[in-house]
Scaffold this motif. Structure first.
Motif, short mmCIF file in Angstrom:
data_model
loop_
_atom_site.label_atom_id
_atom_site.label_comp_id
_atom_site.label_asym_id
_atom_site.label_seq_id
_atom_site.Cartn_x
_atom_site.Cartn_y
_atom_site.Cartn_z
N VAL A 20 20.23 -1.32 5.67
CA VAL A 20 19.90 -1.68 7.31
C VAL A 20 20.67 -2.77 7.94
O VAL A 20 21.06 -2.80 9.01
N GLY A 21 20.50 -3.85 7.20
CA GLY A 21 21.33 -5.09 7.60
C GLY A 21 23.05 -4.71 7.81
O GLY A 21 23.42 -5.02 8.95
N ALA A 22 23.53 -4.08 6.90
CA ALA A 22 24.98 -3.83 7.12
C ALA A 22 25.19 -2.74 8.40
O ALA A 22 26.27 -3.07 8.95
N LEU A 23 24.33 -1.95 8.47
CA LEU A 23 24.38 -1.06 9.52
C LEU A 23 24.31 -1.72 10.90
O LEU A 23 24.96 -1.44 11.70
N LEU A 24 23.19 -2.63 10.89
CA LEU A 24 23.11 -3.48 12.32
C LEU A 24 24.36 -4.19 12.49
O LEU A 24 24.59 -4.53 13.55
N GLU A 25 24.97 -4.86 11.49
CA GLU A 25 26.12 -5.96 11.59
C GLU A 25 27.33 -4.87 12.13
O GLU A 25 28.08 -5.26 12.79
N ARG A 26 27.34 -4.04 11.58
CA ARG A 26 28.59 -2.75 11.90
C ARG A 26 28.44 -2.65 13.44
O ARG A 26 29.28 -2.17 14.12
N HIS A 27 26.94 -2.68 13.88
CA HIS A 27 26.81 -2.20 15.27
C HIS A 27 26.97 -3.32 16.01
O HIS A 27 27.02 -3.19 17.19
N GLY A 28 27.57 -4.61 15.56
CA GLY A 28 27.79 -5.77 16.34
C GLY A 28 26.54 -6.76 16.41
O GLY A 28 26.70 -7.72 17.44
N LEU A 29 25.51 -6.54 15.87
CA LEU A 29 24.31 -7.44 15.82
C LEU A 29 24.40 -8.49 14.66
O LEU A 29 24.90 -8.26 13.58
N GLN A 30 24.18 -9.79 15.12
CA GLN A 30 23.63 -10.74 14.17
C GLN A 30 22.62 -10.66 13.40
O GLN A 30 21.67 -10.22 14.07
N VAL A 31 22.71 -10.53 12.01
CA VAL A 31 21.54 -10.20 11.13
C VAL A 31 20.91 -11.50 10.51
O VAL A 31 21.59 -12.13 9.83
N ARG A 32 19.56 -11.42 10.40
CA ARG A 32 18.85 -12.45 9.71
C ARG A 32 17.96 -11.77 8.95
O ARG A 32 17.06 -10.93 9.79
N PHE A 33 17.85 -12.24 7.40
CA PHE A 33 16.77 -11.37 6.66
C PHE A 33 15.60 -12.29 6.81
O PHE A 33 15.71 -13.39 6.74
N VAL A 34 14.35 -11.69 6.90
CA VAL A 34 13.26 -12.41 6.97
C VAL A 34 11.95 -11.92 5.92
O VAL A 34 12.00 -10.82 5.56
N SER A 35 11.25 -12.86 5.51
CA SER A 35 9.94 -12.66 4.61
C SER A 35 8.96 -12.30 5.48
O SER A 35 8.81 -12.42 6.55
N ARG A 36 7.86 -11.94 4.82
CA ARG A 36 6.40 -11.63 5.64
C ARG A 36 5.99 -13.17 6.07
O ARG A 36 5.63 -12.96 7.36
N ARG A 37 6.12 -14.28 5.51
CA ARG A 37 5.78 -15.41 6.07
C ARG A 37 6.39 -15.78 7.30
O ARG A 37 6.01 -16.49 8.08
N GLN A 38 7.94 -15.45 7.57
CA GLN A 38 8.65 -15.78 8.45
C GLN A 38 8.34 -14.68 9.86
O GLN A 38 8.97 -15.20 10.82
N LEU A 39 7.36 -13.75 9.76
CA LEU A 39 7.23 -12.98 10.67
C LEU A 39 5.88 -13.41 11.45
O LEU A 39 4.75 -13.09 11.62
N THR A 40 6.63 -14.46 12.33
CA THR A 40 5.51 -15.40 13.18
C THR A 40 6.01 -15.10 14.82
O THR A 40 7.26 -14.36 14.93
N PRO A 41 5.30 -15.17 15.73
CA PRO A 41 5.55 -14.98 17.03
C PRO A 41 6.97 -15.79 17.49
O PRO A 41 7.80 -15.25 18.19
N GLU A 42 7.05 -17.02 16.85
CA GLU A 42 8.09 -17.87 17.32
C GLU A 42 9.51 -17.22 16.60
O GLU A 42 10.37 -17.12 17.42
N VAL A 43 9.57 -16.87 15.38
CA VAL A 43 10.38 -16.23 15.02
C VAL A 43 10.96 -14.87 15.56
O VAL A 43 12.06 -14.62 15.76
N LEU A 44 9.89 -14.09 15.78
CA LEU A 44 10.24 -12.68 16.24
C LEU A 44 10.66 -12.99 17.69
O LEU A 44 11.71 -12.06 18.23
N ALA A 45 10.34 -14.03 18.49
CA ALA A 45 10.97 -14.16 19.96
C ALA A 45 12.21 -14.31 19.80
O ALA A 45 12.85 -14.53 20.95
N THR A 46 13.00 -14.83 18.71
CA THR A 46 14.58 -15.02 18.60
C THR A 46 15.21 -13.85 18.58
O THR A 46 16.51 -13.92 18.48
N ALA A 47 14.51 -12.79 18.42
CA ALA A 47 15.19 -11.47 18.04
C ALA A 47 15.27 -10.39 19.09
O ALA A 47 14.33 -10.24 19.81
#
Length: 215
Positions: A20-47
Motif C-alpha cells: 500500500v505504501g509503494a502504491l501511494l508513493e507511486r501516486h505522488g504522496l509522501q508515506v509514513r508508516f505508523v503503529s497503533r500507538r502513533q494513531l493519535t489525533p495529533e499524528v493523524l492531523a498531519t496526514a
C-alpha cells in the motif's frame, strides 16, 4: 500530500503495508508508516489520507485496534480520508469496525451467489467501473449498503454476481474509499501464490481508488 500507512500487528503478514505504501508513493504522496500507538489525533492531523492495509483475521485486528475507533472516526469526520484494502475494508464496517460506511461488511467467500467459497489466494474477476478485470483476492469483504445509502455513494467495482467489491463515500466532511480485492498487489503476490500474473497488472485500479479518496 502526505499519507499515513498503518504497519503493526493487524497488518501482518509482512508485505501488506509495504504494498500500500509503494502504491501511494507511486501516486505522488509522501508515506509514513505508523503503529497503533502513533494513531493519535495529533499524528493523524498531519496526514491527507490514512491507509489501513490488508492483514490477518478481523477479530484479532479489532482486538488490537478497537481503542482507536473514535480517534479514526473523528479524523475522517473532520475532513480526513480513510483508504482501506481487504482487512482495511472490513475495518471500515461496523460489526466490528470503525463504522465509516453507510452499511456494513461481510465475508465475500461463501456468501449467497458468490463466485467462490475459497478463502485462500486466488485471481478473481471483478467488474471495475463496468470493465472486467482480474485482481488478487484473499478472503476479502463484501460491502453491504443500507437501503437508504445516499446517491453520493459511488460503487467502483462489483463481484461476478453483482455484490459490491469497492466503493467510495463521504463520512462527515471527510471521505472513505475501500476495496475487498487487492489492486495494490505486485507481481510477486501472484507468483508466490502460484497464480498467473494478470497483464496488465490491476495497480491502475489502486490508483483509481486513491483518486476517489482524495477527490
Amino acid at each position: 500530500m502526505r499519507a499515513l500507512v498503518y504497519r503493526g500487528r493487524a497488518s501482518r503478514p509482512a508485505g501488506c503495508a509495504e504494498a500500500v505504501g509503494a502504491l501511494l508513493e507511486r501516486h505522488g504522496l509522501q508515506v509514513r508508516f505508523v503503529s497503533r500507538r502513533q494513531l493519535t489525533p495529533e499524528v493523524l492531523a498531519t496526514a491527507d489520507v490514512y491507509a489501513q492495509p490488508g492483514g490477518g483475521a478481523l477479530a484479532a485486528a479489532w482486538r488490537h485496534l478497537h481503542r482507536r475507533r473514535s480517534t479514526i472516526r473523528d479524523y475522517v469526520a473532520g475532513g480526513g480520508r480513510y483508504l482501506g484494502f481487504c482487512l482495511g475494508g472490513y475495518l471500515a464496517g461496523a460489526t466490528p469496525g470503525f463504522a465509516l460506511l453507510p452499511g456494513d461488511t461481510d465475508r465475500y467467500a461463501g456468501s449467497p451467489g458468490a463466485a467462490t467459497g475459497d478463502t485462500g489466494d486466488l485471481v478473481l474477476p471483478v467488474s471495475w467501473r463496468g470493465r472486467p478485470r482480474p485482481v488478487f483476492f484473499q478472503d476479502g469483504p463484501l460491502f453491504l449498503l443500507d437501503q437508504d445509502a445516499g446517491a453520493d455513494v459511488e460503487v467502483l467495482a462489483r463481484y461476478p454476481e453483482g455484490g459490491v467489491a469497492a466503493l467510495a463515500c463521504p463520512f462527515g466532511t471527510g471521505r472513505v474509499a475501500v476495496s475487498g480485492p487487492h489492486p495494490e498487489a505486485g507481481p510477486d503476490w501472484f507468483t508466490d501464490a502460484g497464480l498467473p500474473v494478470p497483464d496488465p497488472l490491476p495497480t491502475d485500479l489502486g490508483h483509481d481508488l486513491i483518486d476517489e479518496v482524495l477527490a
